[in-house]
Design a protein around this motif. Structure first.
Motif, PDB file in Angstrom:
ATOM      1  N   LYS A   8       2.797   2.660   6.694  1.00 45.07           N
ATOM      2  CA  LYS A   8       2.794   2.506   8.565  1.00 45.07           C
ATOM      3  C   LYS A   8       3.685   1.718   9.227  1.00 45.07           C
ATOM      4  O   LYS A   8       3.597   1.224  10.066  1.00 45.07           O
ATOM      5  N   THR A   9       4.003  -0.250   8.294  1.00 50.82           N
ATOM      6  CA  THR A   9       4.082  -1.315   9.140  1.00 50.82           C
ATOM      7  C   THR A   9       5.449  -1.051   9.561  1.00 50.82           C
ATOM      8  O   THR A   9       6.281  -2.669   9.700  1.00 50.82           O
ATOM      9  N   LYS A  10       6.885   0.308   9.121  1.00 54.00           N
ATOM     10  CA  LYS A  10       7.885   0.189   9.379  1.00 54.00           C
ATOM     11  C   LYS A  10       8.368  -1.355   8.764  1.00 54.00           C
ATOM     12  O   LYS A  10       9.123  -1.756   9.785  1.00 54.00           O
ATOM     13  N   GLY A  11       8.909  -1.474   7.551  1.00 54.41           N
ATOM     14  CA  GLY A  11       9.694  -2.507   7.839  1.00 54.41           C
ATOM     15  C   GLY A  11       9.070  -4.130   8.385  1.00 54.41           C
ATOM     16  O   GLY A  11       9.349  -5.351   7.762  1.00 54.41           O
ATOM     17  N   LYS A  12       7.898  -4.066   8.819  1.00 52.68           N
ATOM     18  CA  LYS A  12       6.916  -4.692   9.177  1.00 52.68           C
ATOM     19  C   LYS A  12       6.181  -5.768   8.428  1.00 52.68           C
ATOM     20  O   LYS A  12       5.543  -4.782   7.367  1.00 52.68           O
ATOM     21  N   ILE A  13       5.288  -6.544   8.503  1.00 51.32           N
ATOM     22  CA  ILE A  13       4.160  -7.222   7.949  1.00 51.32           C
ATOM     23  C   ILE A  13       2.672  -7.382   8.549  1.00 51.32           C
ATOM     24  O   ILE A  13       2.813  -8.117  10.279  1.00 51.32           O
ATOM     25  N   GLU A  14       1.961  -6.824   8.278  1.00 50.05           N
ATOM     26  CA  GLU A  14       0.622  -6.617   9.707  1.00 50.05           C
ATOM     27  C   GLU A  14      -0.399  -7.459   8.698  1.00 50.05           C
ATOM     28  O   GLU A  14      -0.766  -7.842   7.184  1.00 50.05           O
ATOM     29  N   LEU A  15      -0.231  -8.996   9.354  1.00 50.29           N
ATOM     30  CA  LEU A  15      -1.350  -9.907   9.252  1.00 50.29           C
ATOM     31  C   LEU A  15      -2.207 -10.806   9.805  1.00 50.29           C
ATOM     32  O   LEU A  15      -2.498 -10.358  11.313  1.00 50.29           O
ATOM     33  N   LYS A  74      -9.206  -9.218  14.064  1.00 50.87           N
ATOM     34  CA  LYS A  74      -7.394  -9.005  15.039  1.00 50.87           C
ATOM     35  C   LYS A  74      -6.095  -8.842  13.709  1.00 50.87           C
ATOM     36  O   LYS A  74      -6.639 -10.095  13.147  1.00 50.87           O
ATOM     37  N   ALA A  75      -5.624  -7.920  13.811  1.00 54.31           N
ATOM     38  CA  ALA A  75      -4.034  -8.007  13.270  1.00 54.31           C
ATOM     39  C   ALA A  75      -2.690  -8.192  13.741  1.00 54.31           C
ATOM     40  O   ALA A  75      -2.989  -7.544  14.604  1.00 54.31           O
ATOM     41  N   GLU A  76      -1.705  -8.520  13.597  1.00 56.58           N
ATOM     42  CA  GLU A  76      -1.089  -8.775  14.288  1.00 56.58           C
ATOM     43  C   GLU A  76       0.504  -8.043  13.434  1.00 56.58           C
ATOM     44  O   GLU A  76       0.559  -8.657  12.046  1.00 56.58           O
ATOM     45  N   LEU A  77       1.066  -7.506  14.034  1.00 54.42           N
ATOM     46  CA  LEU A  77       2.447  -7.266  13.320  1.00 54.42           C
ATOM     47  C   LEU A  77       3.978  -7.784  13.606  1.00 54.42           C
ATOM     48  O   LEU A  77       3.937  -8.304  14.041  1.00 54.42           O
ATOM     49  N   LEU A  78       3.973  -8.269  12.338  1.00 50.60           N
ATOM     50  CA  LEU A  78       4.925  -9.375  12.362  1.00 50.60           C
ATOM     51  C   LEU A  78       6.661  -9.446  11.134  1.00 50.60           C
ATOM     52  O   LEU A  78       6.364  -8.204  10.737  1.00 50.60           O
ATOM     53  N   THR A  79       7.957  -9.987  11.884  1.00 52.27           N
ATOM     54  CA  THR A  79       9.088  -9.284  11.040  1.00 52.27           C
ATOM     55  C   THR A  79       8.602 -10.071  10.182  1.00 52.27           C
ATOM     56  O   THR A  79       8.227 -11.930   9.725  1.00 52.27           O
ATOM     57  N   GLU A  80       9.831 -10.543   9.194  1.00 53.33           N
ATOM     58  CA  GLU A  80       9.955 -11.184   8.011  1.00 53.33           C
ATOM     59  C   GLU A  80      10.042 -12.412   8.228  1.00 53.33           C
ATOM     60  O   GLU A  80       9.471 -13.265   7.863  1.00 53.33           O
ATOM     61  N   GLU A  81      10.498 -12.779   9.109  1.00 53.18           N
ATOM     62  CA  GLU A  81      11.139 -14.060   9.900  1.00 53.18           C
ATOM     63  C   GLU A  81       9.693 -14.628  10.436  1.00 53.18           C
ATOM     64  O   GLU A  81      10.005 -16.053  10.058  1.00 53.18           O
ATOM     65  N   LEU A 116       0.940  -1.083   0.107  1.00 57.64           N
ATOM     66  CA  LEU A 116      -0.044  -0.137  -0.162  1.00 57.64           C
ATOM     67  C   LEU A 116       0.858   0.837  -0.025  1.00 57.64           C
ATOM     68  O   LEU A 116       2.322   1.178   0.434  1.00 57.64           O
ATOM     69  N   ASN A 117       0.408   2.597  -0.970  1.00 53.87           N
ATOM     70  CA  ASN A 117       0.831   3.373  -0.130  1.00 53.87           C
ATOM     71  C   ASN A 117       2.346   3.886  -0.647  1.00 53.87           C
ATOM     72  O   ASN A 117       3.366   4.481  -0.175  1.00 53.87           O
ATOM     73  N   GLY A 118       2.699   3.277  -1.516  1.00 55.07           N
ATOM     74  CA  GLY A 118       4.254   3.494  -2.144  1.00 55.07           C
ATOM     75  C   GLY A 118       5.140   2.283  -1.652  1.00 55.07           C
ATOM     76  O   GLY A 118       6.539   2.053  -2.268  1.00 55.07           O
ATOM     77  N   ALA A 119       5.027   1.420  -1.064  1.00 49.07           N
ATOM     78  CA  ALA A 119       5.746   0.579  -0.498  1.00 49.07           C
ATOM     79  C   ALA A 119       5.916  -0.667  -1.333  1.00 49.07           C
ATOM     80  O   ALA A 119       4.909  -0.824  -2.658  1.00 49.07           O
ATOM     81  N   SER A 120       7.018  -1.227  -1.207  1.00 51.34           N
ATOM     82  CA  SER A 120       7.241  -2.616  -1.988  1.00 51.34           C
ATOM     83  C   SER A 120       6.968  -3.795  -1.075  1.00 51.34           C
ATOM     84  O   SER A 120       8.321  -3.882  -0.622  1.00 51.34           O
ATOM     85  N   ALA A 121       5.939  -4.698  -1.789  1.00 52.64           N
ATOM     86  CA  ALA A 121       6.890  -5.982  -0.978  1.00 52.64           C
ATOM     87  C   ALA A 121       6.971  -7.019  -1.844  1.00 52.64           C
ATOM     88  O   ALA A 121       6.690  -8.587  -2.162  1.00 52.64           O
ATOM     89  N   ALA A 122       7.572  -6.876  -3.346  1.00 58.69           N
ATOM     90  CA  ALA A 122       8.052  -7.509  -4.107  1.00 58.69           C
ATOM     91  C   ALA A 122       9.047  -8.726  -3.442  1.00 58.69           C
ATOM     92  O   ALA A 122       8.883  -9.709  -4.009  1.00 58.69           O
TER      93      ALA A 122
END
Ligand code: ATP
Ligand code: MG
Length: 412
Positions: A378-385, A392-399, A329-335
């Motif tokens: 907004k997720t600042k390098g993390k992923i909102e799952l 309920k959403a949780e903020l996770l690191t890639e790992e 979203l909003n210009g971030a890349s998840a490629a």
């Protein structure tokens, strides 16, 4: 799969002539498209769901000894005259060849084909039992086709036919099939909503059984024993007004959709085709048959009727078109994340389209993929799952995200 490359697009409104909720949601989300009443195209997303349902059904049928084959859709009139159903089958599509003037049937079911076919291979008691099934398009001239995928004129069915030397063997297999059916409905997510229903057995046996999913969109009335979770269908409630299992009298009227049906045909189709076997002493007998149907495309409609909210579909994981919907979203890349998750074997739809966050999230809810993974400034390098069926959403690191999906999706 990249969402920008999808063959289909979502739409805000359902086609005006779609009355059924399953068809409204499925066509808005681009899973199916109506060609005419009761006839649907299965689009890439929809076909993914169908293939998942088929795989579960196939596994369970192979598990009870079923061998898969594929029978013709086009049948000669002769076979249907043989059993008398040319005259009596009420939804039979019949037509005449323009050239030869021969008459044909478009197969609504396949007893008229499988019984004479089995006669080519079954001769003695040593050739029994046998079990054959197919997953195939059926055609029926249904009077009323307004329930979307629940009642098609063209629809997908799994039909299994069993061949036995005596009633004990047929009865034992019938019970096995009942178990396999329960597992299918459990695995596609509707186990708790689906009840074994006693139905009339026709002329040859007292009962057949239907599997009825209790959803308001169903077209059948059943009488449910809440204690035993079994039901009696409308046709036999007069002769069986109590629970067939505990004899309780307080059966509750409910609405259901028949997702499966199992039937002891006994010699109904073997007799007209002379399907017989020789026993140990050399005497000839008619082969006993059973038939076992599951409405594959109806099942897809039933799942949508059962699992949705005002925003869209909520697929159970076992039949979802993808496991994860990755959205940037909003210009971030998840490629990079997309490539890495794909490498892990995670089944993933990646929304890399340049649309507004609102549009993308609305789409995600409509499509109903079980897990939504959002990457944004907004997720600042993390992923909102977030699970589609939870707020309920949780903020996770890639790992952490990898670990989650690795555990859920062990590499084979
Ligand atoms: P119904 O009473 O709903 O018409 P049926 O008794 O005619 O069903 P079967 O001939 O036993 O159904 O077919 C096996 C299965 O195929 C059914 O249990 C149902 O799940 C599915 N099925 C039957 N007719 C249709 C249809 N017109 N559209 C989609 N699925 C169907
Ligand atoms: Mg019918």
């Amino acid at each position: 799969m990249l969402q920008s490359k999808l063959f289909t697009k979502t739409s805000r409104n359902a086609p005006k002539d779609e009355e059924a909720l399953n068809a409204q949601l499925l066509s808005r989300a681009g899973f199916v498209q109506k060609l005419m009443a009761g006839v649907y195209s299965f689009l890439p997303l929809g076909l993914r769901v169908i293939r998942k349902i088929e795989a579960i059904v196939r596994e369970e049928m192979v598990g009870i000894g079923g061998e898969e084959l594929s029978l013709p859709v086009l049948h000669p009139r002769k076979n249907w005259l043989e059993t008398g159903r040319w005259e009596t089958y009420d939804t039979l599509f019949r037509f005449t060849s323009h050239y030869s003037k021969n008459e044909y049937v478009l197969g609504p079911t396949h007893e008229e084909v499988i019984a004479p076919l089995a006669k080519q291979f079954i001769f003695s008691y040593q050739d029994l039992p046998r079990y054959a099934f197919q997953i195939q398009t059926k055609l029926r001239d249904e009077k009323r086709a307004k329930s979307g995928l629940l009642r098609g004129r063209e629809f997908l069915m799994k039909d299994l036919y069993s061949f036995h030397k005596d009633e004990a063997d047929l009865d034992a297999y019938y019970e096995k099939a009942k178990g396999a059916y329960a597992r299918v409905f459990e695995r596609v997510g509707i186990g708790k909503d689906t009840v074994l229903t006693f139905a009339s057995g026709g002329t040859f046996s007292k009962y057949s059984h239907e599997f009825q999913t209790l959803i308001p969109a169903g077209e059948d009335t059943v009488y449910l024993c809440e204690a035993c979770c079994v039901a009696v269908n409308k046709e036999i409630i007069a002769e069986q007004p109590a629970c067939p299992s505990c004899n309780a009298k307080n059966l509750k009227e409910r609405v259901g959709a028949e997702v499966g049906n199992i039937f002891k045909l006994k010699t109904k189709y073997s007799t007209p085709f002379g399907l017989q076997y020789k026993d140990e002493k050399g005497a000839m007998h008619d082969v006993l048959m059973g038939c076992y149907g599951i409405g594959i495309s109806r099942l897809m409609g039933v799942i949508v009727e059962r699992f949705h909210d005002e925003r869209g579909i909520i697929w159970p994981e076992s039949v979802a078109p993808f496991r994860v919907h990755l959205i940037e979203l909003n210009g971030a890349s998840a490629a990079g994340l997309y490539v890495a998750l794909q490498k892990e074997g995670v089944d993933i739809l990646y929304d890399e389209t340049a649309r507004s966050a609102g549009e993308k999230l609305t789409d995600a809810d409509l499509l109903g993929i079980p897990w939504r993974a959002v990457v944004s400034p907004k997720t600042k390098g993390k992923i909102e799952l977030k699970a589609r069926n939870s707020e309920k959403a949780e903020l996770l690191t890639e790992e952490e995200l990898f670990r989650k999906f690795e555990a859920r999706n062990p590499k084979s």
